[in-house]
Design an enzyme around this catalytic site. Structure first.
Site, PDB file in Angstrom:
ATOM      1  N   SER A   1       0.972  -1.335  -0.060  1.00  0.00           N
ATOM      2  CA  SER A   1      -0.060   0.159  -0.028  1.00  0.00           C
ATOM      3  C   SER A   1       1.077   1.453  -0.495  1.00  0.00           C
ATOM      4  CB  SER A   1      -1.255   0.285   1.156  1.00  0.00           C
ATOM      5  OG  SER A   1      -1.288   1.152   0.924  1.00  0.00           O
TER       6      SER A   1
ATOM      7  N   TYR B   1      -0.786  -0.667  10.072  1.00  0.00           N
ATOM      8  CA  TYR B   1      -1.599  -1.388   8.430  1.00  0.00           C
ATOM      9  C   TYR B   1       0.006  -0.645   8.099  1.00  0.00           C
ATOM     10  CZ  TYR B   1      -3.315  -1.271   4.134  1.00  0.00           C
ATOM     11  OH  TYR B   1      -4.129  -1.966   3.243  1.00  0.00           O
TER      12      TYR B   1
HETATM   13  N1  LIG Z   1      -8.746  -1.205  -1.475  1.00  0.00           N
HETATM   14  C1  LIG Z   1      -8.019   0.352  -1.279  1.00  0.00           C
HETATM   15  O1  LIG Z   1      -8.061   0.780  -1.232  1.00  0.00           O
HETATM   16  C2  LIG Z   1      -6.462  -0.777  -0.617  1.00  0.00           C
HETATM   17  C3  LIG Z   1      -5.364   0.655  -0.621  1.00  0.00           C
HETATM   18  C4  LIG Z   1      -4.086  -0.525  -0.415  1.00  0.00           C
HETATM   19  C5  LIG Z   1      -3.835  -1.682  -0.748  1.00  0.00           C
HETATM   20  N2  LIG Z   1      -4.712  -2.400  -0.097  1.00  0.00           N
HETATM   21  C6  LIG Z   1      -4.571  -3.746   0.523  1.00  0.00           C
HETATM   22  O2  LIG Z   1      -5.022  -4.814  -1.536  1.00  0.00           O
HETATM   23  C7  LIG Z   1      -5.715  -5.793  -0.830  1.00  0.00           C
HETATM   24  C8  LIG Z   1      -6.912  -6.306  -0.844  1.00  0.00           C
HETATM   25  O3  LIG Z   1      -7.853  -5.490  -0.644  1.00  0.00           O
HETATM   26  P1  LIG Z   1      -9.142  -5.251  -0.907  1.00  0.00           P
HETATM   27  O4  LIG Z   1      -9.628  -3.685  -0.673  1.00  0.00           O
HETATM   28  O5  LIG Z   1      -9.764  -6.006  -1.601  1.00  0.00           O
HETATM   29  O6  LIG Z   1     -10.148  -5.979   0.147  1.00  0.00           O
HETATM   30  P2  LIG Z   1     -11.463  -6.786   0.919  1.00  0.00           P
HETATM   31  O7  LIG Z   1     -12.380  -5.996  -0.082  1.00  0.00           O
HETATM   32  O8  LIG Z   1     -11.689  -6.711   2.339  1.00  0.00           O
HETATM   33  O9  LIG Z   1     -11.097  -8.298   0.257  1.00  0.00           O
HETATM   34  C9  LIG Z   1     -10.662  -9.361   0.900  1.00  0.00           C
HETATM   35  C10 LIG Z   1     -10.948 -10.149   1.079  1.00  0.00           C
HETATM   36  O10 LIG Z   1      -9.805 -10.896   1.202  1.00  0.00           O
HETATM   37  C11 LIG Z   1     -10.251 -12.272   2.617  1.00  0.00           C
HETATM   38  N3  LIG Z   1      -9.675 -12.420   3.721  1.00  0.00           N
HETATM   39  C12 LIG Z   1     -10.094 -11.606   4.478  1.00  0.00           C
HETATM   40  N4  LIG Z   1      -9.025 -11.694   5.697  1.00  0.00           N
HETATM   41  C13 LIG Z   1      -8.536 -12.573   4.879  1.00  0.00           C
HETATM   42  C14 LIG Z   1      -8.238 -13.944   6.042  1.00  0.00           C
HETATM   43  N5  LIG Z   1      -7.632 -13.643   6.756  1.00  0.00           N
HETATM   44  N6  LIG Z   1      -7.522 -15.396   5.238  1.00  0.00           N
HETATM   45  C15 LIG Z   1      -8.641 -16.236   4.064  1.00  0.00           C
HETATM   46  N7  LIG Z   1      -8.763 -14.244   3.354  1.00  0.00           N
HETATM   47  C16 LIG Z   1      -9.069 -13.687   3.862  1.00  0.00           C
HETATM   48  C17 LIG Z   1     -12.425 -11.879   2.203  1.00  0.00           C
HETATM   49  O11 LIG Z   1     -12.937 -13.153   2.589  1.00  0.00           O
HETATM   50  P3  LIG Z   1     -12.861 -13.239   4.266  1.00  0.00           P
HETATM   51  O12 LIG Z   1     -13.782 -11.992   4.448  1.00  0.00           O
HETATM   52  O13 LIG Z   1     -14.275 -14.072   3.458  1.00  0.00           O
HETATM   53  O14 LIG Z   1     -12.267 -13.561   4.192  1.00  0.00           O
HETATM   54  C18 LIG Z   1     -12.126 -10.982   0.741  1.00  0.00           C
HETATM   55  O15 LIG Z   1     -12.275 -12.118  -0.444  1.00  0.00           O
HETATM   56  C19 LIG Z   1      -5.478  -5.671   1.264  1.00  0.00           C
HETATM   57  O16 LIG Z   1      -3.792  -6.173   1.376  1.00  0.00           O
HETATM   58  C20 LIG Z   1      -4.918  -4.443   0.941  1.00  0.00           C
HETATM   59  O17 LIG Z   1      -4.624  -3.416   2.331  1.00  0.00           O
HETATM   60  C21 LIG Z   1      -5.930  -2.288  -1.224  1.00  0.00           C
END
Ligand SMILES: NC(=O)c1ccc[n+]([C@@H]2O[C@H](COP(=O)([O-])OP(=O)(O)OC[C@H]3O[C@@H](n4cnc5c(N)ncnc54)[C@H](OP(=O)(O)O)[C@@H]3O)[C@@H](O)[C@H]2O)c1
Length: 255
Positions: free
Chosen positions: A145, A158
């Site tokens: 990130s 984080y």
């Molecule tokens: N969205 C942003 O703006 C952003 C910005 C910078 C970085 N990121 C990074 O990008 C990545 C994805 O983010 P996102 O926004 O797509 O997240 P999200 O919408 O919360 O989706 C997370 C996914 O991971 C699964 N998950 C969460 N915890 C888990 C665990 N302990 N074991 C197995 N599966 C798990 C969730 O399903 P379940 O809940 O069913 O497990 C879901 O499929 C993350 O690393 C985040 O830090 C995101």
């Protein structure tokens, strides 16, 4: 299609792939010809996602497991290696956040954030290593990130974990280069997903984010997944140890 921009015949394991960025990555990798294994904790969501993707003729497997726990990581790697007869690509996408002031975190919250965002990635790389080495063209992409490169109101744990992800990427890229394994990191700014929905629904915060984004919009999951897919392709064979931002120009902005 030019085979340098193709993933036919490869086997990819993607953590956290039932929604958000992980789902877009799963779809792109499968679109480019990879066989995929997806992971999330919610069994029903895993099943629904596998069924949806299989209906599009993708080769897809799914397992419900918690990768913040050692036994979850072991079962995921064993399942993927068995179902696909190997692993060529590992995408460490799972991540979560609790936004607080540093003095307000409980020890349990701190440990959960480190286990989910950092330890899971370190250990998934370790678990997948023998399979990636056997592949001879292994690729890991970690989801970092821009919060790992700037002080943002994400909360310190984080940001610390995401900064460490960039260093883990450099360290493993060098350590495992001789095994033919490339390791890169993709660092997004705000992307519209279930993770960011609560904070982005605050109008003042959202306006602040847009004012700091030269491209004047939020990112969408496919803005991230395209780069992740590229980093796994033969066309990226000389790229390793890098953290690449997908941020609409956020890090480039000065005054
Ligand atoms: N969205 C942003 O703006 C952003 C910005 C910078 C970085 N990121 C990074 O990008 C990545 C994805 O983010 P996102 O926004 O797509 O997240 P999200 O919408 O919360 O989706 C997370 C996914 O991971 C699964 N998950 C969460 N915890 C888990 C665990 N302990 N074991 C197995 N599966 C798990 C969730 O399903 P379940 O809940 O069913 O497990 C879901 O499929 C993350 O690393 C985040 O830090 C995101």
């Amino acid at each position: 299609m030019n085979s340098r921009f193709d993933l036919k015949g490869t086997k990819a394991l993607i953590t956290g792939a039932t929604k958000g960025i992980g789902l877009a990555i799963a779809e792109d990798l499968a679109d480019f010809g990879a066989e995929i294994t997806i992971v999330a904790r919610n069994q029903e969501e895993v099943k629904k996602t596998v069924d949806r993707l299989a209906a599009r003729q993708y080769k897809v497997h799914g397992i419900a497991a918690d990768v913040s726990k050692a036994e979850g990581r072991k079962s995921v790697t064993a399942f993927a290696a068995e179902k696909m007869s190997g692993i060529d690509i590992l995408i460490n996408n799972v991540g979560t956040n609790v936004r607080k002031k540093t003095t307000e975190y409980t020890d349990d919250e701190y440990n959960m954030l480190m286990d989910t965002n950092l330890t899971s990635t370190f250990d998934m790389c370790r678990q997948a290593y023998p399979h990636l080495r056997a592949s001879k063209h292994g690729a890991i992409v970690n989801l970092g990130s821009v919060a790992g490169a700037r002080a943002l109101p994400t909360g310190a744990p984080y940001a610390m974990a995401k900064a460490a992800m960039a260093q883990l990427t450099r360290s493993l890229a060098v350590e495992w280069a001789a095994d033919g394994i490339r390791v890169n990191c993709v660092a997004p700014w705000f992307i519209k997903t279930p993770l960011t929905e609560p904070i982005l629904s605050k109008e003042v915060f959202m306006q602040n984010v847009l004012a700091r984004t030269p491209l004047s919009r939020l990112g969408e999951p496919p803005d991230v997944s395209g780069l992740v897919a590229f980093l796994c392709m033969p066309a990226a064979a000389y790229i390793t140890g890098q953290t690449v931002s997908v941020d609409g120009g956020f890090l480039a902005l000065g005054l």
